[in-house]
Each structure stands twice: as C-alpha cells, then as structure tokens.
Design a protein around this motif. Structure first.
Motif, mmCIF file in Angstrom:
data_model
loop_
_atom_site.group_PDB
_atom_site.id
_atom_site.type_symbol
_atom_site.label_atom_id
_atom_site.label_comp_id
_atom_site.label_asym_id
_atom_site.label_seq_id
_atom_site.Cartn_x
_atom_site.Cartn_y
_atom_site.Cartn_z
ATOM 1 N N ASP A 1 15.210 13.367 -0.053
ATOM 2 C CA ASP A 1 16.256 13.907 -0.922
ATOM 3 C C ASP A 1 16.713 12.882 -1.956
ATOM 4 O OD1 ASP A 1 16.408 16.402 0.448
ATOM 5 O OD2 ASP A 1 17.497 15.402 2.053
ATOM 6 N N GLY A 2 16.361 11.624 -1.733
ATOM 7 C CA GLY A 2 16.723 10.577 -2.676
ATOM 8 C C GLY A 2 15.790 9.403 -2.535
ATOM 9 N N GLY A 3 15.733 8.551 -3.559
ATOM 10 C CA GLY A 3 14.851 7.402 -3.524
ATOM 11 C C GLY A 3 13.441 7.765 -3.978
ATOM 12 N N GLU A 4 12.535 6.824 -3.783
ATOM 13 C CA GLU A 4 11.165 7.013 -4.290
ATOM 14 C C GLU A 4 10.146 6.522 -3.269
ATOM 15 O OE1 GLU A 4 9.153 6.185 -8.562
ATOM 16 O OE2 GLU A 4 9.802 4.363 -7.508
ATOM 17 N N LEU A 5 9.077 7.274 -3.142
ATOM 18 C CA LEU A 5 7.941 6.883 -2.318
ATOM 19 C C LEU A 5 6.853 6.397 -3.260
ATOM 20 C CD1 LEU A 5 7.191 6.981 0.713
ATOM 21 C CD2 LEU A 5 6.006 9.134 0.246
ATOM 22 N N ARG A 6 6.298 5.210 -2.972
ATOM 23 C CA ARG A 6 5.263 4.652 -3.836
ATOM 24 C C ARG A 6 3.996 4.383 -3.026
ATOM 25 N NH1 ARG A 6 7.308 3.225 -8.752
ATOM 26 N NH2 ARG A 6 5.503 1.918 -9.236
ATOM 27 N N HIS A 7 2.865 4.722 -3.629
ATOM 28 C CA HIS A 7 1.562 4.551 -2.993
ATOM 29 C C HIS A 7 0.665 3.775 -3.934
ATOM 30 C CE1 HIS A 7 -2.574 6.171 -1.864
ATOM 31 N NE2 HIS A 7 -2.163 5.527 -0.783
ATOM 32 N N LEU A 8 0.200 2.605 -3.478
ATOM 33 C CA LEU A 8 -0.626 1.722 -4.302
ATOM 34 C C LEU A 8 0.055 1.386 -5.622
ATOM 35 C CD1 LEU A 8 -4.129 3.375 -3.691
ATOM 36 C CD2 LEU A 8 -3.151 1.353 -2.563
ATOM 37 N N LEU B 1 11.308 -0.007 2.856
ATOM 38 C CA LEU B 1 10.299 -0.529 3.779
ATOM 39 C C LEU B 1 8.963 -0.563 3.052
ATOM 40 C CD1 LEU B 1 9.870 0.225 7.527
ATOM 41 C CD2 LEU B 1 7.880 0.228 6.044
ATOM 42 N N ALA B 2 8.293 -1.705 3.096
ATOM 43 C CA ALA B 2 7.007 -1.876 2.417
ATOM 44 C C ALA B 2 5.931 -2.226 3.431
ATOM 45 C CB ALA B 2 7.103 -2.970 1.353
ATOM 46 N N LEU B 3 4.823 -1.472 3.399
ATOM 47 C CA LEU B 3 3.674 -1.743 4.261
ATOM 48 C C LEU B 3 2.614 -2.452 3.435
ATOM 49 C CD1 LEU B 3 3.482 1.692 6.141
ATOM 50 C CD2 LEU B 3 4.635 -0.419 6.852
ATOM 51 N N LEU B 4 2.294 -3.679 3.825
ATOM 52 C CA LEU B 4 1.376 -4.522 3.066
ATOM 53 C C LEU B 4 -0.019 -4.475 3.656
ATOM 54 C CD1 LEU B 4 3.662 -7.671 2.607
ATOM 55 C CD2 LEU B 4 3.463 -5.657 1.129
ATOM 56 N N PRO B 5 -1.055 -4.615 2.838
ATOM 57 C CA PRO B 5 -2.419 -4.638 3.372
ATOM 58 C C PRO B 5 -2.628 -5.848 4.281
ATOM 59 C CG PRO B 5 -2.393 -5.250 1.041
ATOM 60 C CD PRO B 5 -1.023 -4.753 1.363
ATOM 61 N N GLY B 6 -3.334 -5.628 5.384
ATOM 62 C CA GLY B 6 -3.615 -6.724 6.305
ATOM 63 C C GLY B 6 -2.417 -7.203 7.079
ATOM 64 N N VAL C 1 0.842 -1.197 0.000
ATOM 65 C CA VAL C 1 0.000 0.000 0.000
ATOM 66 C C VAL C 1 0.871 1.239 0.000
ATOM 67 C CG1 VAL C 1 -1.849 1.215 1.196
ATOM 68 C CG2 VAL C 1 -1.707 -1.265 1.364
ATOM 69 N N LEU C 2 1.913 1.211 0.802
ATOM 70 C CA LEU C 2 2.839 2.334 0.908
ATOM 71 C C LEU C 2 4.248 1.765 0.995
ATOM 72 C CD1 LEU C 2 2.985 5.457 1.234
ATOM 73 C CD2 LEU C 2 2.900 5.101 3.703
ATOM 74 N N GLU C 3 5.167 2.345 0.216
ATOM 75 C CA GLU C 3 6.505 1.754 0.144
ATOM 76 C C GLU C 3 7.572 2.830 0.030
ATOM 77 O OE1 GLU C 3 8.818 -1.761 -2.382
ATOM 78 O OE2 GLU C 3 6.934 -0.917 -3.118
ATOM 79 N N ALA C 4 8.635 2.671 0.806
ATOM 80 C CA ALA C 4 9.835 3.491 0.668
ATOM 81 C C ALA C 4 10.855 2.680 -0.116
ATOM 82 C CB ALA C 4 10.389 3.867 2.038
ATOM 83 N N HIS D 1 17.687 -4.662 9.550
ATOM 84 C CA HIS D 1 17.011 -5.960 9.410
ATOM 85 C C HIS D 1 15.564 -5.726 9.040
ATOM 86 C CE1 HIS D 1 15.825 -10.142 10.283
ATOM 87 N NE2 HIS D 1 14.760 -9.618 10.872
ATOM 88 N N THR D 2 15.030 -6.599 8.172
ATOM 89 C CA THR D 2 13.595 -6.665 7.895
ATOM 90 C C THR D 2 13.224 -8.134 7.757
ATOM 91 O OG1 THR D 2 13.411 -4.527 6.783
ATOM 92 C CG2 THR D 2 11.741 -6.135 6.275
ATOM 93 N N GLY D 3 12.127 -8.520 8.410
ATOM 94 C CA GLY D 3 11.694 -9.901 8.290
ATOM 95 C C GLY D 3 10.569 -10.208 9.252
ATOM 96 N N PRO D 4 10.082 -11.471 9.227
ATOM 97 C CA PRO D 4 9.017 -11.878 10.158
ATOM 98 C C PRO D 4 9.463 -11.729 11.600
ATOM 99 C CG PRO D 4 9.314 -13.499 8.402
ATOM 100 C CD PRO D 4 10.471 -12.560 8.312
ATOM 101 N N LEU D 5 8.560 -11.281 12.458
ATOM 102 C CA LEU D 5 8.901 -11.105 13.865
ATOM 103 C C LEU D 5 8.848 -12.428 14.624
ATOM 104 C CD1 LEU D 5 9.639 -9.059 16.049
ATOM 105 C CD2 LEU D 5 7.211 -8.679 16.439
#
Length: 508
Positions: free
Chosen positions: A57-64, A25-30, A4-7, A221-225
């Motif tokens: 200042d750099g990178g991309e923000l994505r929505h949907l 960082l990616a925020l997923l629905p549900g 839904v929202l992603e850096a 780190h990113t992953g399942p908690l």
C-alpha cells in the motif's frame, strides 16, 4: 553492491491492522539474510509482498535496481524469485520427477514428454541434495524431509536469483539439515541471494551473514549477525531493552501464596515425556491447584504445541498426561474437557469464537452437555449461567443476544474465558490470553487469572510478553526447540533470566 531484491519503505494495511510500516530490507547477491521476529511481526506479510501474493500500500519494491510490481506469484517466479515454504506445496500424487520439473519437462517430437530424459535429469538434480530415491514413485510416498528437499531442489532449479526459505528445517532430520546448509552455502557461492526465515537461533548463526529483526511491522534492527550476541538478538525480537531490565525482575508478591509452588499440593495435571517428532522432545510439565505456571520461549519453541498436546488436540509419539495422578484416557479434547482441562487457544478467531453466533450461544457451547436433561437444555439454565459470567467477567455487550463478532477483541476474549469457566475446569491452559486486546481489557484479564488461581484453579500461562509472564507466574518453564531448557522459581523469575535461558547455546 546492488541489491537483487529490495523493499524501500514498504507498508501493507489490512482492516484495523498495519502489518508492515515503512519496512526497508535489501537482499544482496551472495548473501544469506536472516529475517526474524515473533508472531505478528510481519515476516509472512513481507514474504508475500516479495513474491507477488500481496501488493504494498506504500513504499517501493525494487528488483535488480529498477522499480518492480509483481502482479502474481508467477510474475515473481519469472523474475527469478523462488520460495520454499514450511508446508510442502507440491503435488503429492505426481511422481518425484514430475514435481521437480513441472512446467519444464523435457519433450520430444510432437511435444510429448520424454520420460527417460526427465527421470535422468531428476536423478542428476536430486543427487546434489542428498536425496537417493526412485524418481518415478509418487511424491507422497517420500518422508516429509525428502519432500522438503525436492521442493528446495525445484525452487533452485528454475534459475533463481533470490531464494526465500520459510522455516525450511521444520521437518528435516539432522543429516538433512546439514545437507540443506551445504546447499545454502553453495547458493551463496554462486551469487544467489538467500532470505532465511527461522526461529532456531543455532541455525541462523551457522549460515546467515546479516539479520533483519521485525517487531510489530517495523524494522527493529538490521546488521551483520556475527557481531550480534544471542541475548541482544532476543531482546530486539521481544522489544525489551537489556539496560532497563531490572536485575531482580518484577517478582510476584508471593510465590507460594497458594501453597502450590512449594510442593504442598499434588499436581492437578501432569504431562510426562510429551514427544512428537520435530515438535516436542520429552516435555515434562505439572500444574498444581492454585498455581500459575508460565511457559516461556521464542516463537516455535513448542509452547502452543505443549498446551495442545495436554488437551488432546495434537497426536503424540510418546508421553502421557495425568489428571489428579490418574492417566488421562481417550486422548481427545472431549476426554480432556471431561477430566477438567480446558484450553483458551492462541487464535481466538480461527479456533475460538463462532462469529455467526451470539454472545450467549458462544458462552454456552461447551457447557451444553452438562446443562442438558434427557437431551433437552433448559433456556432458563443457560440464561442464568450466561448472566453470571457476563457479570463476573464484566463482558460489555448490548445484550447476550448480540453477535460475538461485533464485540471488541478484549470482550471476545472474555467470552471465550466464560465458555471454559462454565464447564468448571480444574486446570485452564491460556495461550496468549491478552494478545490483541487493549490495555484496560488486558489488565482485567490478568486480574481474573489471579482471582481464579486464588480460588484454587491451576493455570498454565503462555505469553510472548515477558513482563506478563514474570508478573503472572509462580514459576516458569523455558522452552527451546521443543524441549524444556530451564525452570525458574522464586527470585529467578525475572525477564533477564528468561532471556538468558533462551539464549544459552545447546550442547550439541
């Protein structure tokens, strides 16, 4: 599943600081996504990028799935991104109903607000959040926990696709926390993405699916908690490799070298049962002359709050502070300073130096009352005192009259140390004394702490740097969620034992 929202590689710079460095960082629905990290890790900056407060200042923000650029927080809200901050950001003088439905009030003929419908709608919404109150009353008359639930209800009620929660339980009672968790699970079931920012590990493991750890502006780190044990999570946050932490730690050369750690000296300062609702839970701490006592724990554990409570900078609900066995009277910072307790604050820019004053004036500030005679301060006395401390602390400045704001971070920290040493304290409370200064200045400050302790000064040392705590402290009190959960002495003073104590689950 599409985010839904992603850096994507987001970077954000401020003068002299790279706050975010290619963060993904990616925020997923549900899904409930935990965002964790110590002070300065970049959490708040990332939230502000997501919500349109800062522009990357750099990178991309994505929505949907599409590139997005939120010019203002209102743009982010219109895109379905709601944020609940630790501090309630509503209008205290307005009614509960108006706060809940502000900008979306039901209206009748001629655009007039239909109060009956507004109150009924507010009652219906709040009942789902466990808030039973008269929605016509001013918001300020509710407790902080109830106000937080109103803020949560408002954020969710605006057709949110993403809900960002920044320390949402800091003011909630246990019953309210359970209600909040129920709401979070409901949001997850409805397909809403939730980003949950908290320093309370118990909460993370109860409600979060995934976790992203930020450290120094980067993703560590990113992953399942579920598959990440607490000790490993803490090591990621603190930047310590568990495989490299020595079993016997980096013990100090002599734990009882001052005769303080073994109980031969009465406490220079002792705090008993320091209590403040939602902040401190019966903290006991004592510091003897010549002893360095460390306070360990994660961000939000109550370390800074303990120091502020001792020095009278934070009101308490219970407990007392004793100096040389006698109760501290007055309950103010002035009384604490007169009794011989000084605090070097964590944020030297906001709470320490006065940037518009010179090095000389900053050093002399606290000592002026002692230097005055009949209300007149001798310039010669000030110059002599400033010269002594600039030489002893090796403060590098063009002259005592140079603006303190022009000095390096390390020299600014030394100026603050000089200010408090000038009042000849019995106990010095040091909150992150080496944060944000270079390696050389850090070593000088650490050596000075050793020297002061050798001279009989009691020191309370707060640091997020485990190695600094282990090398610098005679014993360490470990705090978690406002309570002392362990005391380490002698050979127990190791990085491994600190992390293990922090990670131990509470009994409740």
């Amino acid at each position: 599943m599409a985010a839904v929202l992603e850096a994507k590689g987001i970077s954000k710079r401020f003068p002299g600081v790279l706050a975010l460095d290619s963060v993904h960082l990616a925020l997923l629905p549900g899904e409930v996504h935990a965002l964790v990290g110590e002070n300065g890790a970049g959490k708040s900056t990332l939230i502000k990028v997501f919500t349109g407060v800062y522009h990357p200042d750099g990178g991309e923000l994505r929505h949907l799935g599409a590139p997005a650029a939120f010019g203002t927080p209102l743009d982010a809200q219109r895109a379905g991104i709601s944020t609940i901050y630790q501090e309630v950001n509503l209008v205290p003088m307005m009614s509960v109903a108006r706060n809940l439905l502000l900008g979306r009030e039901p209206r009748g003929r001629f655009g007039v607000i239909d109060a009956t419908r507004m109150y009924a709608e507010a009652d219906r919404i709040l009942s789902g959040y466990g808030v039973d109150t008269d929605v016509r009353r001013p918001l300020r008359t509710l407790g902080i926990g109830a106000q937080q639930m109103v803020a949560l209800a408002r954020a969710v009620a605006v057709d949110a696709r993403v809900v960002i929660m920044d320390e949402p339980t800091s003011s909630l009672e246990p019953r309210e926390v359970e209600t909040l968790f129920g709401v979070i699970r409901r949001l997850r079931d409805e397909g809403i993405a939730v980003m949950y920012v908290s320093h309370r590990l118990d909460e993370l493991y109860q409600v979060c699916d995934r976790v992203t750890v930020l450290r120094d502006g980067r993703v560590a780190h990113t992953g399942p908690l579920a598959g990440l044990d607490r000790l490993k999570l803490i090591s990621l946050m603190l930047g310590r490799d568990l495989n490299e932490v020595k079993a016997d730690g980096l013990t100090r050369f002599s734990r009882d070298r001052h005769g303080a750690a073994n109980g031969q000296e009465p406490p220079a300062v002792e705090a008993r049962g320091l209590t403040r609702r939602h902040v401190l839970d019966g903290i006991d701490v004592s510091v003897r002359p010549g002893e360095v006592v460390g306070l360990g724990g994660l961000l939000g554990a109550g370390r800074t709050e303990t120091a502020k409570a001792i020095v009278g900078a934070m009101p308490l609900d219970g407990g007392q502070v004793l100096v040389a066995g006698l109760p501290l009277r007055g309950g103010s910072t002035a009384a604490a300073i007169r009794a011989g307790i000084s605090l070097l604050p964590e944020d030297r820019k906001a709470e320490g130096i006065v940037p518009t004053l010179s090095v000389r004036e900053n050093i002399a500030l606290a000592a002026l009352p002692a230097l005055a005679r009949a209300g007149v301060v001798s310039d010669a006395k000030i110059d002599r005192m400033v010269e002594i401390f600039m030489r002893r602390l090796r403060i590098k400045a063009a002259s005592p009259n140079q603006l303190v704001s022009e000095l390096s971070g390390g020299n600014q920290q030394k100026v603050l140390l000089a200010r408090w040493l000038a009042v000849r304290p019995k106990v010095l409370l040091l909150d992150e004394p080496t944060r944000g200064i270079d390696v050389g200045a850090k070593a000088e400050v650490q050596a000075l702490i050793d020297e002061l302790a050798e001279e009989g000064l009691g020191v309370l040392l707060i640091s997020s740097d485990l190695e600094e705590l282990v090398e610098g402290a005679d014993r360490i009190l470990v705090l978690r969620e406002g309570a002392v959960v362990g005391e380490l002495t002698g050979d127990q003073v190791t990085e491994e034992r600190i992390m293990a104590t922090i990670a131990e689950q509470s009994d409740d």
